[in-house]
Design an enzyme around this catalytic site. Structure first.
Site, mmCIF file in Angstrom:
data_model
loop_
_atom_site.group_PDB
_atom_site.id
_atom_site.type_symbol
_atom_site.label_atom_id
_atom_site.label_comp_id
_atom_site.label_asym_id
_atom_site.label_seq_id
_atom_site.Cartn_x
_atom_site.Cartn_y
_atom_site.Cartn_z
ATOM 1 N N LEU A 1 6.362 9.808 6.809
ATOM 2 C CA LEU A 1 4.926 9.515 6.711
ATOM 3 C C LEU A 1 4.317 10.429 5.648
ATOM 4 O O LEU A 1 4.565 11.632 5.668
ATOM 5 C CB LEU A 1 4.218 9.765 8.044
ATOM 6 C CG LEU A 1 4.509 8.831 9.217
ATOM 7 C CD1 LEU A 1 3.824 9.354 10.475
ATOM 8 C CD2 LEU A 1 4.044 7.420 8.915
ATOM 9 N N HIS A 2 3.522 9.841 4.761
ATOM 10 C CA HIS A 2 2.867 10.684 3.757
ATOM 11 C C HIS A 2 1.546 10.118 3.251
ATOM 12 O O HIS A 2 0.776 10.827 2.610
ATOM 13 C CB HIS A 2 3.794 10.922 2.568
ATOM 14 C CG HIS A 2 3.966 9.700 1.697
ATOM 15 N ND1 HIS A 2 4.818 8.671 2.025
ATOM 16 C CD2 HIS A 2 3.384 9.346 0.529
ATOM 17 C CE1 HIS A 2 4.754 7.743 1.094
ATOM 18 N NE2 HIS A 2 3.892 8.121 0.173
#
Length: 372
Positions: A209-210
């Site tokens: 996740l980013h």
């Protein structure tokens, strides 16, 4: 023929590696292509970029613009100023950009202002989401590109709808898949253990996740993480943490014995984890392409995708950020009820060869016409 190849961020290196190898192969024939590899420095952390050169057999860049850091505007400006100087000192016939990062857009604008042709590899993909910086980068780049190298029929249709002449669209396949297939037997076990127990194939999930839409709002990030923990049964979750996300996690105190945070992994290590996982949970577009080819279930925590082929015929599904929807899909992964996918057309490991063959045909013809 003289080409300047631009790379600046982690996804770019996977896309330029096979192109450089295809140029080398072409130069063993009667063709001669010279190239300069320009690293913009957009990703300046060695774990995000440096290791890729060694692992993927990419030669050291001819120059590094060292334009990383800062806001979107600051980074764009720094890349443009430094790339302009590079082009004035080493003017090519063509600037080749890949993907949709800030470097892609900034270097395209700079080249066109100097009347240098731009070719865009992975052109035409669209999410329709203007809140994504990448979507702006794609749209701006494609508005000034001279030749478009595409990965799918969806991309071709997007370009045709925007008015691009059909003779400038070249459907060649996916260079990221070239890199994946050529390194498939080289994947390397990162030897990660959870609570002292080594990971076994099909017995863990991989999480990445980013995107700001997922990690910037503390309450939403916590909701997403809780949904993932609730939906993955008793399986461990390996979370290689992007540097940006690592800073956010420090203050959230998200802990669970099944959740294993890892440093950013090399290309060969990360794909070993993906290949042997039970499934991948991500908000990255590129990973959905790789999981489709490897036949690994993939759940994308976004409301849209610029790679619809990974859903229509691949192993990817969209869950958005609704906790109940996330848990619904994860339960299917846990229970082994995921759909089977197939490889999209031309994702066969030969895209880079097609790109170089097309460039030689296009620019040798144009050079011949200029002498008439």
């Amino acid at each position: 023929m003289e080409i300047t190849i631009v790379a600046g961020a982690r996804p770019n290196f996977m896309k330029v590696a096979p192109i450089i190898k295809a140029i080398t192969r072409a130069n063993h024939t009667d063709k001669l292509i010279s190239f300069r590899l320009v690293h913009t420095g957009q990703h300046f952390d060695n774990k995000m970029s440096g290791s890729f050169f060694e692992e993927l057999g990419i030669p050291e860049p001819d120059t590094n613009l060292e334009a990383g850091g800062g806001t979107q505007a600051e980074q764009t400006a720094a890349i443009m100023v430094r790339f302009e100087k590079e082009l004035l000192e080493n003017r090519p016939q063509v600037v080749l950009v890949v993907g949709d990062v800030t470097s892609t857009m900034a270097c395209s604008i700079t080249a066109k202002k100097l009347n240098i042709d731009v070719v865009h590899v992975e052109a035409g993909i669209r999410s329709g989401d203007l809140t994504m910086p990448e979507e702006i980068n794609r749209m701006v780049t494609d508005s000034i590109t001279d030749h478009f190298f595409t990965t799918s029929s969806h991309a071709n249709e997007n370009l045709l709808r925007s008015g691009v002449p059909v003779n400038r669209i070249h459907f060649v396949g996916n260079t990221m898949i070239d890199t994946l297939l050529s390194n498939y037997d080289r994947f390397k076990n990162p030897e990660i253990s959870v609570n002292g127990v080594d990971l076994k194939a099909n017995s863990y999930f991989v999480l990445t996740l980013h995107r700001p839409s997922n990690v910037d709002q503390e309450s939403q990030f916590i909701e997403i993480m809780n949904a993932i923990l609730d939906g993955t049964g008793n399986f461990p979750i390996i979370f290689p943490v992007h540097p940006r996300t690592a800073k956010l996690l420090e203050g959230l105190h998200i802990k669970d014995p099944r959740l294993c945070f890892a440093e950013p992994l090399s290309y060969l290590e990360f794909n070993y984890l993906v290949k042997n996982s039970r499934g991948v949970i991500t908000d990255s577009g590129g990973i959905t392409e790789e999981t489709t080819i490897m036949g690994v279930p993939c759940l994308t925590l976004r409301n849209n995708t610029e790679r619809p082929e990974t859903i229509t015929i691949g192993t990817n599904e969209l869950a958005g950020t609704d906790p109940e929807k996330i848990k619904f899909y994860l339960n299917k992964m846990v229970n082994g009820e995921w759909k089977k996918g197939i490889a999209p057309p031309l994702w066969d490991g030969k895209a880079a060869e097609r790109i170089i063959a097309s460039l030689l045909e296009i620019y040798e013809k144009e050079l011949s016409l200029s002498y008439l």
